[in-house]
Write an enzyme that holds these catalytic residues in place. Structure first.
Site, mmCIF file in Angstrom:
data_model
loop_
_atom_site.group_PDB
_atom_site.id
_atom_site.type_symbol
_atom_site.label_atom_id
_atom_site.label_comp_id
_atom_site.label_asym_id
_atom_site.label_seq_id
_atom_site.Cartn_x
_atom_site.Cartn_y
_atom_site.Cartn_z
ATOM 1 N N GLU A 57 0.919 -1.119 0.011
ATOM 2 C CA GLU A 57 -0.090 0.128 0.040
ATOM 3 C C GLU A 57 0.861 1.322 0.081
ATOM 4 O O GLU A 57 0.730 2.129 0.741
ATOM 5 C CB GLU A 57 -0.766 -0.015 1.076
ATOM 6 C CG GLU A 57 -1.828 -1.355 1.406
ATOM 7 C CD GLU A 57 -2.428 -1.239 2.864
ATOM 8 O OE1 GLU A 57 -2.001 -0.618 3.620
ATOM 9 O OE2 GLU A 57 -3.412 -1.866 2.898
ATOM 10 N N GLY A 74 1.880 4.959 -0.566
ATOM 11 C CA GLY A 74 1.467 6.341 -1.072
ATOM 12 C C GLY A 74 2.679 7.191 -1.425
ATOM 13 O O GLY A 74 2.724 7.555 -2.587
ATOM 14 N N ARG A 131 2.558 20.191 5.944
ATOM 15 C CA ARG A 131 3.584 19.505 6.470
ATOM 16 C C ARG A 131 4.691 19.914 7.454
ATOM 17 O O ARG A 131 5.137 19.832 8.365
ATOM 18 C CB ARG A 131 4.283 18.548 5.445
ATOM 19 C CG ARG A 131 3.216 17.707 4.631
ATOM 20 C CD ARG A 131 3.881 16.283 3.946
ATOM 21 N NE ARG A 131 4.588 15.407 4.580
ATOM 22 C CZ ARG A 131 5.695 15.505 5.102
ATOM 23 N NH1 ARG A 131 6.616 16.117 4.566
ATOM 24 N NH2 ARG A 131 6.088 14.285 5.817
ATOM 25 N N CYS A 187 -2.037 34.084 9.572
ATOM 26 C CA CYS A 187 -1.685 34.941 10.898
ATOM 27 C C CYS A 187 -1.340 33.828 12.019
ATOM 28 O O CYS A 187 -2.072 33.753 13.181
ATOM 29 C CB CYS A 187 -3.060 35.806 11.298
ATOM 30 S SG CYS A 187 -3.559 36.609 10.096
ATOM 31 N N GLU A 188 -0.169 33.237 11.898
ATOM 32 C CA GLU A 188 0.242 32.414 12.889
ATOM 33 C C GLU A 188 1.713 32.074 12.572
ATOM 34 O O GLU A 188 2.092 31.985 11.441
ATOM 35 C CB GLU A 188 -0.152 30.796 12.685
ATOM 36 C CG GLU A 188 -1.760 30.608 12.850
ATOM 37 C CD GLU A 188 -2.141 29.355 13.361
ATOM 38 O OE1 GLU A 188 -1.478 28.942 14.102
ATOM 39 O OE2 GLU A 188 -3.310 29.124 13.340
HETATM 40 N N1 LLP Z 1 -1.433 1.938 4.476
HETATM 41 C C1 LLP Z 1 -2.192 2.695 5.522
HETATM 42 C C2 LLP Z 1 -3.023 1.631 6.349
HETATM 43 C C3 LLP Z 1 -1.876 4.086 6.027
HETATM 44 O O1 LLP Z 1 -2.407 4.197 7.156
HETATM 45 C C4 LLP Z 1 -0.890 4.598 5.136
HETATM 46 C C5 LLP Z 1 -0.952 5.901 5.687
HETATM 47 C C6 LLP Z 1 -0.357 4.373 4.114
HETATM 48 C C7 LLP Z 1 -0.910 2.882 3.599
HETATM 49 C C8 LLP Z 1 0.590 4.881 2.994
HETATM 50 O O2 LLP Z 1 1.709 5.197 3.797
HETATM 51 P P1 LLP Z 1 3.066 5.723 2.845
HETATM 52 O O3 LLP Z 1 3.258 4.821 1.791
HETATM 53 O O4 LLP Z 1 2.565 7.110 2.135
HETATM 54 O O5 LLP Z 1 3.635 6.123 3.934
HETATM 55 N N2 LLP Z 1 0.327 13.175 6.436
HETATM 56 C C9 LLP Z 1 1.482 12.441 6.972
HETATM 57 C C10 LLP Z 1 1.477 10.766 6.440
HETATM 58 C C11 LLP Z 1 0.289 10.085 7.247
HETATM 59 C C12 LLP Z 1 0.406 8.558 6.653
HETATM 60 C C13 LLP Z 1 -0.764 7.963 7.295
HETATM 61 N N3 LLP Z 1 -1.121 6.454 6.586
HETATM 62 C C14 LLP Z 1 2.644 13.049 6.107
HETATM 63 O O6 LLP Z 1 2.555 14.059 5.618
HETATM 64 O O7 LLP Z 1 3.909 12.609 6.235
#
Ligand code: LLP
Length: 415
Positions: free
Chosen positions: A274, A276, A313, A342-343
């Site tokens: 999975e 991302g 981020r 404004c922060e």
């Molecule tokens: N699978 C599950 C169950 C997840 O919760 C996540 C991400 C992924 C896959 C994908 O993870 P990746 O391959 O992208 O690391 N907003 C944060 C990242 C939060 C990730 C949440 N879960 C940031 O900007 O660093």
């Protein structure tokens, strides 16, 4: 293919000039490279080819319909985490048999929607959730496939907000509970336990935590495989990091595969991944225009038209994103890049060596393809940016810039 290059001292995304895009579409502006996305998918797929994984792109990283469609068109499935992401994935044409649904808090209506679509499986995180899926499925006269998310108690060595596989995290269940819950699920109507799931965290640049997590679930996999014919899948989650900061070392899919493949092959299960950030992160930039350059006490502030509402981020995780000038300049200076909100937490870079550009210049914030637009908000009543997808010399608007009416859509005014 190099996604981001300088030609005539001007930054290009594939064959398109970023300065031209900013001129035509305004700023702040997200720009993505379609071919970069596809190359990452291919690289990952090739590295793990020996187990022929189903790669489910984690939609939360970048959920624009065109981005989902890009990955789905290349054969990927998706990992979703809400009814909204299910809606997007189906709209983008993702085959339901390639959708996996994670998250600790799935509601009745989200579960029912996913059951109606007959998705590949739910990853479940509690006994209560199994009961709920069972009830919903029985009511709908169907069966929901489920994979139990194991919390392996592994330290992924990442920011504490995005670490998910340690004891103290809300995610998954400890292996002993999973063993019990699997047994119970096998007896329940309306659910079919088909596998296990791991996701230990995000932005991980070291193979060791992945290896450790798989080691920890291996005995359970063997045990369940012997006991249940339905047990066929191990979903190893996402988490592969990217290079944000000087000094970060990319964890290459080939390096990770070298460590994981021997463990995975021995399990002889259908492997799901999975990713991302790895697929989308470095394929996007946020283009912003400098409004003012001001000197104060000891440092210089570049006040730009992008802010924490556009790219959260840096403020939220103190994350480092490289920032470059769209028109190359040799001069540098120490300073901050800050937004108009404004922060004091509204910054894109702090105490950094930056290109010494004048007001009106364009800057590009790199590594903004994942968790950029998807975490954007309308804070300070700021319309969210447009998004552009570049493919060769073609640039398409894949999301219009929001306008003022978008800001108040759905609001009611008292008489
Ligand atoms: N699978 C599950 C169950 C997840 O919760 C996540 C991400 C992924 C896959 C994908 O993870 P990746 O391959 O992208 O690391 N907003 C944060 C990242 C939060 C990730 C949440 N879960 C940031 O900007 O660093």
């Amino acid at each position: 293919m190099q996604a981001f290059t300088y030609r005539n001292q001007t930054l290009h995304v594939e064959d398109v000039s970023v300065a031209d895009l900013a001129e035509t579409h305004g700023t702040p502006l997200y720009v993505y490279s379609r071919n970069y996305f596809l190359r990452q998918l291919t690289e990952l797929r090739q590295a793990f080819a020996a187990v022929d994984p189903l790669i489910c792109y984690s939609v939360k990283a970048n959920s624009n319909l065109s981005v989902i469609k890009t990955f789905a068109g290349a054969g990927a499935g998706v990992d979703i985490v809400s009814g909204g992401e299910l809606f997007r994935a189906r709209r983008a044409g993702v085959d339901a048999s390639k959708i996996v649904f994670a998250g600790v808090g799935k509601t009745h209506s989200e579960i029912e929607a996913a059951l109606r679509e007959d998705i590949r499986f739910f990853t479940v995180e509690s006994e209560g959730e199994v009961e709920r899926i069972s009830e919903c499925a029985v009511r709908l006269g169907t069966v929901g496939r489920i994979a139990f998310r194991v919390n392996p108690d592994v330290d992924p060595q990442t920011h504490r907000y995005i670490s998910t596989g340690k004891q103290e995290n809300k995610f998954g269940m400890d292996p002993a509970r999973v063993r019990q819950a699997f047994k119970r699920a096998a007896e329940l109507p309306g659910v079919e336990p088909v596998g296990l799931h791991l996701h230990i965290g995000s932005q991980i640049l070291n193979a060791d935590p992945f290896v450790e997590a798989i080691h920890k679930v291996t005995p359970l996999c063997h045990e369940l495989r012997e006991q249940y014919d339905t047990f066929k899948t191990l979903d190893i989650g996402g988490g592969i990091g990217i290079v944000y900061e000087p000094g970060d070392q990319q964890l290459k899919p080939a390096t990770l595969a070298e460590r994981l493949l021997p463990l995975l092959q021995e399990l002889d299960l259908q492997i799901v991944m999975e990713p991302g950030r790895y697929l989308a992160g470095e394929g996007g930039i946020l283009v912003t225009r400098v409004q003012y350059v001001k000197d104060s006490y000891r440092k210089k502030f570049f006040v730009v038209d992008a802010a924490m509402n556009d790219l959260l981020r840096p403020s939220f995780y103190q994350a480092y994103h490289p920032i470059v000038a769209v028109r190359e300049t040799g001069e540098t200076v120490m300073g901050d890049v800050v937004g108009p909100i404004c922060e004091s937490g509204d910054f894109l870079a702090q105490d950094r060596t930056l290109p010494d550009v004048p007001a009106d210049a364009l800057l590009a914030v790199h590594c903004a393809g994942a968790y950029g637009f998807t975490m954007a908000s309308n804070y300070n009543s700021r319309p969210r940016p447009a998004e552009i997808l570049v493919d060769g010399n073609n640039a398409r608007v894949i999301r219009e810039r929001e306008n003022l009416d978008d800001l108040i859509r759905g609001e009611k005014m008292e008489d």
